[in-house]
Each structure stands twice: as C-alpha cells, then as structure tokens.
Write a protein that holds these residues in place. Sequence first.
Motif, PDB file in Angstrom:
ATOM      1  N   ARG A  58     -65.148  88.335-116.067  1.00  0.00           N
ATOM      2  CA  ARG A  58     -65.986  88.673-114.909  1.00  0.00           C
ATOM      3  C   ARG A  58     -65.906  87.607-113.813  1.00  0.00           C
ATOM      4  O   ARG A  58     -66.903  87.249-113.187  1.00  0.00           O
ATOM      5  CB  ARG A  58     -67.446  88.898-115.342  1.00  0.00           C
ATOM      6  N   ARG A  59     -64.707  87.114-113.597  1.00  0.00           N
ATOM      7  CA  ARG A  59     -64.497  86.126-112.547  1.00  0.00           C
ATOM      8  C   ARG A  59     -64.149  86.772-111.205  1.00  0.00           C
ATOM      9  O   ARG A  59     -64.327  86.154-110.162  1.00  0.00           O
ATOM     10  CB  ARG A  59     -63.371  85.168-112.950  1.00  0.00           C
ATOM     11  N   LEU A  60     -63.602  87.983-111.245  1.00  0.00           N
ATOM     12  CA  LEU A  60     -63.265  88.701-110.018  1.00  0.00           C
ATOM     13  C   LEU A  60     -64.249  89.848-109.878  1.00  0.00           C
ATOM     14  O   LEU A  60     -63.979  90.983-110.262  1.00  0.00           O
ATOM     15  CB  LEU A  60     -61.817  89.215-110.085  1.00  0.00           C
ATOM     16  N   ARG A  61     -65.400  89.560-109.320  1.00  0.00           N
ATOM     17  CA  ARG A  61     -66.523  90.493-109.393  1.00  0.00           C
ATOM     18  C   ARG A  61     -66.627  91.427-108.199  1.00  0.00           C
ATOM     19  O   ARG A  61     -67.143  92.532-108.312  1.00  0.00           O
ATOM     20  CB  ARG A  61     -67.837  89.711-109.545  1.00  0.00           C
ATOM     21  N   ARG A  62     -66.180  90.991-107.034  1.00  0.00           N
ATOM     22  CA  ARG A  62     -66.335  91.829-105.843  1.00  0.00           C
ATOM     23  C   ARG A  62     -65.232  92.872-105.773  1.00  0.00           C
ATOM     24  O   ARG A  62     -64.109  92.631-106.217  1.00  0.00           O
ATOM     25  CB  ARG A  62     -66.304  90.957-104.583  1.00  0.00           C
ATOM     26  N   GLU A  63     -65.567  94.025-105.225  1.00  0.00           N
ATOM     27  CA  GLU A  63     -64.557  95.064-105.060  1.00  0.00           C
ATOM     28  C   GLU A  63     -63.428  94.547-104.167  1.00  0.00           C
ATOM     29  O   GLU A  63     -63.671  93.978-103.106  1.00  0.00           O
ATOM     30  CB  GLU A  63     -65.169  96.326-104.445  1.00  0.00           C
ATOM     31  N   GLY A  64     -62.235  94.743-104.613  1.00  0.00           N
ATOM     32  CA  GLY A  64     -61.072  94.285-103.860  1.00  0.00           C
ATOM     33  C   GLY A  64     -60.538  92.944-104.316  1.00  0.00           C
ATOM     34  O   GLY A  64     -59.413  92.572-103.950  1.00  0.00           O
ATOM     35  N   LEU A  69     -45.405  89.685-115.206  1.00  0.00           N
ATOM     36  CA  LEU A  69     -46.099  89.794-116.492  1.00  0.00           C
ATOM     37  C   LEU A  69     -47.238  88.781-116.565  1.00  0.00           C
ATOM     38  O   LEU A  69     -48.332  89.097-117.060  1.00  0.00           O
ATOM     39  CB  LEU A  69     -45.109  89.567-117.631  1.00  0.00           C
ATOM     40  N   LEU A  70     -47.010  87.579-116.057  1.00  0.00           N
ATOM     41  CA  LEU A  70     -48.078  86.578-116.007  1.00  0.00           C
ATOM     42  C   LEU A  70     -49.221  87.042-115.099  1.00  0.00           C
ATOM     43  O   LEU A  70     -50.390  86.785-115.385  1.00  0.00           O
ATOM     44  CB  LEU A  70     -47.519  85.242-115.511  1.00  0.00           C
ATOM     45  N   ILE A  71     -48.888  87.722-114.004  1.00  0.00           N
ATOM     46  CA  ILE A  71     -49.926  88.263-113.119  1.00  0.00           C
ATOM     47  C   ILE A  71     -50.798  89.258-113.878  1.00  0.00           C
ATOM     48  O   ILE A  71     -52.032  89.230-113.776  1.00  0.00           O
ATOM     49  CB  ILE A  71     -49.292  88.943-111.883  1.00  0.00           C
ATOM     50  N   VAL A  72     -50.172  90.145-114.640  1.00  0.00           N
ATOM     51  CA  VAL A  72     -50.929  91.120-115.429  1.00  0.00           C
ATOM     52  C   VAL A  72     -51.910  90.407-116.352  1.00  0.00           C
ATOM     53  O   VAL A  72     -53.109  90.736-116.396  1.00  0.00           O
ATOM     54  CB  VAL A  72     -49.987  92.014-116.259  1.00  0.00           C
ATOM     55  N   LEU A  73     -51.412  89.439-117.101  1.00  0.00           N
ATOM     56  CA  LEU A  73     -52.257  88.718-118.053  1.00  0.00           C
ATOM     57  C   LEU A  73     -53.381  87.969-117.343  1.00  0.00           C
ATOM     58  O   LEU A  73     -54.529  87.965-117.798  1.00  0.00           O
ATOM     59  CB  LEU A  73     -51.404  87.745-118.872  1.00  0.00           C
ATOM     60  N   ALA A  74     -53.065  87.344-116.207  1.00  0.00           N
ATOM     61  CA  ALA A  74     -54.081  86.595-115.463  1.00  0.00           C
ATOM     62  C   ALA A  74     -55.169  87.507-114.919  1.00  0.00           C
ATOM     63  O   ALA A  74     -56.368  87.197-115.007  1.00  0.00           O
ATOM     64  CB  ALA A  74     -53.413  85.820-114.324  1.00  0.00           C
ATOM     65  N   LEU A  75     -54.769  88.652-114.362  1.00  0.00           N
ATOM     66  CA  LEU A  75     -55.760  89.573-113.794  1.00  0.00           C
ATOM     67  C   LEU A  75     -56.649  90.171-114.877  1.00  0.00           C
ATOM     68  O   LEU A  75     -57.870  90.288-114.695  1.00  0.00           O
ATOM     69  CB  LEU A  75     -55.050  90.688-113.021  1.00  0.00           C
ATOM     70  N   LEU A  76     -56.059  90.547-116.004  1.00  0.00           N
ATOM     71  CA  LEU A  76     -56.859  91.127-117.091  1.00  0.00           C
ATOM     72  C   LEU A  76     -57.801  90.088-117.686  1.00  0.00           C
ATOM     73  O   LEU A  76     -58.949  90.403-118.038  1.00  0.00           O
ATOM     74  CB  LEU A  76     -55.937  91.695-118.175  1.00  0.00           C
ATOM     75  N   TRP A  77     -57.330  88.846-117.804  1.00  0.00           N
ATOM     76  CA  TRP A  77     -58.203  87.776-118.317  1.00  0.00           C
ATOM     77  C   TRP A  77     -59.364  87.538-117.363  1.00  0.00           C
ATOM     78  O   TRP A  77     -60.522  87.441-117.786  1.00  0.00           O
ATOM     79  CB  TRP A  77     -57.392  86.493-118.489  1.00  0.00           C
ATOM     80  N   ALA A  78     -59.066  87.424-116.069  1.00  0.00           N
ATOM     81  CA  ALA A  78     -60.116  87.168-115.081  1.00  0.00           C
ATOM     82  C   ALA A  78     -61.111  88.321-115.028  1.00  0.00           C
ATOM     83  O   ALA A  78     -62.323  88.108-114.869  1.00  0.00           O
ATOM     84  CB  ALA A  78     -59.491  86.950-113.703  1.00  0.00           C
ATOM     85  N   GLU A  79     -60.612  89.540-115.159  1.00  0.00           N
ATOM     86  CA  GLU A  79     -61.500  90.700-115.164  1.00  0.00           C
ATOM     87  C   GLU A  79     -62.413  90.679-116.395  1.00  0.00           C
ATOM     88  O   GLU A  79     -63.610  90.955-116.293  1.00  0.00           O
ATOM     89  CB  GLU A  79     -60.665  91.969-115.139  1.00  0.00           C
ATOM     90  N   LYS A  80     -61.839  90.361-117.545  1.00  0.00           N
ATOM     91  CA  LYS A  80     -62.629  90.314-118.778  1.00  0.00           C
ATOM     92  C   LYS A  80     -63.703  89.247-118.700  1.00  0.00           C
ATOM     93  O   LYS A  80     -64.824  89.429-119.190  1.00  0.00           O
ATOM     94  CB  LYS A  80     -61.705  90.048-119.969  1.00  0.00           C
TER      95      LYS A  80
END
Length: 297
Positions: A193-199, A180-191
């Motif tokens: 725009r910290r994880l910008r490259r494909e993959g 669940l923490l992974i979900v929150l971390a990934l969605l936060w980082a995506e919002k």
Amino acid sequence: MLEFTPTSAIVAGIEIHWYGLIIAVGMALAVALACAREKRLGLPKDTALDLALAGIPGAIVCARLYYVLFSWQAYADAPIRALYIWEGGLAIYGGIIGGVLVGFIYARRKKLPFLKLADLAAPSIALGQAVGRWGNFVNQEAFGDVAAREWQRVFPISVLIEADGQWHYATFFYESAWCLLIVLALLWAEKKRRLRREGDVFTAYVFLYALERCLVEGLRTDSLYLGPLRVSQLLSLVALLACAGIALRRSPRKALPGACLACCAALAALLLTGHPLVALPFAAGALACFAAEMLRE
C-alpha cells in the motif's frame, strides 16, 4: 509433418512464427495478471478482459503504425509489407499510446475512473514487454552495437547475430529483465500500500520504463529517428520530465520531487548532447528521488 526453422515452426504445412507466438503468450500472461488484480482495485468483474479485448487490437495497430511511420523508407517500394507484422516491427511506445487512447475511450463509455484502469494495466503492460522482447531475440533484432571487449561476448551481456557473425550488446534482454523487475516492484509496492493514489502505479511504470529506455536506446543500432534524434529516447525523456512534474505537483513536500525533476532535466540535456556516461549518475539520482517520493509512508 513438423518442421522447425530459427523463426518459425511448420505444422501440417502451416507456418507458425515464433515472434507472433511469443507476443501472444506475453499478452495472455498480461491479461491473466490484470484479471487477478481487478477485484483488489475495486473494479467490476471482467473489466480486465473487456479492456483487453478493446485495448490489445488498438495497441497492435498503433504499434505497427508508429513503426511504419518512422521507417517508411523500408516500406515505400512495397507498402503491403507494412501488414507483415510477423517479420517484426511493433514499436512499444506506439502500442502504449494506442492502449492509453483506447483505455480512455473505454473509461468514458463505461463511466469508470481512467486512472484506476491505467493502474490496472500498468504491471500487465510491463509483463507483456518482458515476455514479448524475446520475440526480438528470435528475429535477431533490437540489438546493440558490437561488443567491444572479449569478456563481453557472452550472453546475456551480448548475443551472436548470425547476419554478420558478430556479438552485439543484448539490448532486448536488458529491457526484458528491467520490465520484469518493474512488474515485481509495482506488485510489491501495491501489496504494501505504498502507491495509494489513483494513477500512482501507472506513473511509476511510465517513469521506470522511460528511465531504462532512454539509456538502453542509446546502445541500439536499429532506432527510429526523427531528424538526428532517436524517437524513443526523446519520448522517454519527455515522459521522465512529465512524471517528475506530476510527482512535484502532487507532493506537499517539494524537496524529493524537485530533485528528481532537476536530475531528469540534466539527464535529458546530457543524453541529447551525446554524453551518456556522464548522464548515468543523474539517472541514478532521478530513480532514487522518485522512488523515495512515491514510496513515502
């Protein structure tokens, strides 16, 4: 007529297993999350739904095959029981491998970028895991060793297992909470725009999940083994090294991913030689270096 048991509900003579219902709810939430994100990733409408219709059956089949393959002695006398998935026995790593293979085939057929599809799926996979692990709670499986101290014998540190009447470390809950923490971390980082490259989103998911799994797997009493090694722990360590290597290759600045790779190598060596407590600082170092590299502006 309605009747409840610890593992199922009987409605008008039809038995509905809680394990299967919980897995189904996890899948439904995962698909809903993917559908909500597909437009943001620039993918065609209904890509998430189409991918789920192909990927979920493939993931279930591979998850079961993986589990049965590494625990064949339990099914050798009655192979038909390999089909009884409501009794438990879906290996998450098998499901991930199956989902990735189906996703790759789907990407080729639809001429879509595979890495973008992997990014779409990553938070959904983690969400499905977070919910699905509660199926292990219902089936009283995927728990750890007996809780050593009195103060540890309380949920969520440990869980009472009726089969032996003892409190065991609640490893299923540890993984559920971490996912669940992974979900929150990934969605936060995506919002942000910290994880910008494909993959990047998928790589971050694999790294974060593998880090947790290689540590928690060492506490479990029902691990699948390849010789003397726990299969999931071995795969997790390989995944960690691969993710750190990808970060090192992609980064123009080598210090952080290089340190992450070194920490992962030390973590692998210590866990495989039976030194889990000494490995914890290296796990923390790997996480810190990987996060700093992936979230770099």
